[in-house]
Design an enzyme around this catalytic site. Structure first.
Site: not given
Length: 335
Positions: A11, A55-56, A86-87, A274-275
């Site tokens: 971006t 960046s994807s 950023t992705d 996952q936390c």
């Protein structure tokens, strides 16, 4: 002092056309969009890493290309800023922290923006200029204060392999829940020197990787067939399990057998929580002991992004070296 900006896309590198559409600019246009570059007490060069990418689409081949480009320029420049979308910035920052090796020994700051440079209220200008100032910081002996791969975003400097993207809407897009920030930009530019990684300057590069890594998230109601498909039917050589809390799993009577079978077939298993603000560790809960007893590697506070990338690099090692390599902290990525 000489600094290099390595532009990969994202971006931050978008500018508006007359019809309002946004297109990537060439690295030569950077000075026109950020004229304050001329005010820095350093010579700044800007180079593109091939055609700019969303960046994807950035992956292992691009990480190698970035590492190669940085190493090729290492002796010519005193510090480096990588402009990146950023992705997947957290993945690339982790990859560079591992692949450059301790012998690189110079500051590498990844940054980007949530709003393009070509837009009036872009956050990209401050992110870029402050990243360059961080790369310029010297100690009393004239050496770089920062000798690791970092991410700078919205006034905060983080260890690159400790961040994840938490917001696509706010300027503070990145968090580092398991390691404190390395610095902060305000009225003064403050660096927390005791938190900085001190690399082994004799440690060489890591270039080989095996990208055949998958992620399996343990969720309530998951069936044995589903997990078997992920661990044994996908052909993955390594799988990162996303467990619950500090390393627990649902009390499925079939879980131990599936994990053991995957390990017996040579699939390397590791787990992260996952936390996000958590560290997987030996558990006193029966549900956690199933994970331990099956030989699943714990990750000591690593992010999912760092774990995925590190597993790719570990899989390229001789089998007898893999567990020790996983358990070691290569670049401050784990507790």
């Amino acid at each position: 002092m000489k600094l290099l900006i390595l532009y990969t896309g994202g971006t931050i590198g978008m500018v508006a056309q007359r019809d309002g559409s946004l297109v990537p600019f060439h690295s030569d246009a950077l000075r026109a969009n950020v004229p304050d570059l001329a005010r820095l007490a350093a010579e700044v060069d800007c180079r593109s890493l091939g055609q700019p990418k969303d960046s994807s689409h950035v992956g292992p081949d691009d990480w190698r290309a970035m590492a190669d480009a940085l190493w090729a320029a290492r002796d010519e420049f005193d510090g480096f800023v990588v402009l990146h979308g950023t992705d997947t910035m957290a993945y690339s920052a982790s990859a560079l922290s591992f692949m450059l090796g301790g012998s690189f020994g110079k500051p590498v700051v990844l940054t980007g923006s949530q709003v393009p440079l070509g837009v009036l209220r872009s956050d990209g200008r401050d992110n870029l200029l402050t990243s360059l100032e961080i790369a310029m910081l010297r100690d009393a002996q004239g050496g770089p204060q920062v000798r690791e791969v970092t991410v700078f975003f919205e006034n905060r400097l983080f260890r690159g392999n400790r961040v994840y993207k938490h917001s696509a809407r706010q300027f503070d897009a990145f968090h580092s829940p398991n390691y404190p920030e390395l610095g902060r930009s305000g009225v003064e530019l403050v660096l927390h020197r005791k938190r900085l990684w001190q690399p082994d300057l004799g440690e060489g590069r890591r270039t080989a990787l095996n990208a055949n890594v998958a992620v399996a998230t343990l969720t309530p109601g998951m069936t044995e067939a589903s997990l078997r498909a992920m661990l044994l039917g996908s052909g993955a050589h390594g799988v990162i399990l996303q467990t619950l809390g500090s390393g627990n799993a649902p009390a499925w009577p079939w879980l131990a057998a599936v994990l053991t079978e995957a390990g017996a077939q040579g699939v390397r298993l590791a787990h992260v929580s996952q936390c996000r603000a958590a560290s997987t560790a030996p558990s006193n809960y029966a549900s956690g002991k199933v994970i331990q007893d099956a030989g699943v590697w714990e990750s000591g506070g690593m992010t999912l992004e760092a774990a995925v990338v590190k597993m790719m690099l570990v899989l390229a090692l001789e089998p007898g070296m893999q567990h020790a390599a996983w358990a070691a902290s290569w670049a401050g990525e784990r507790d």
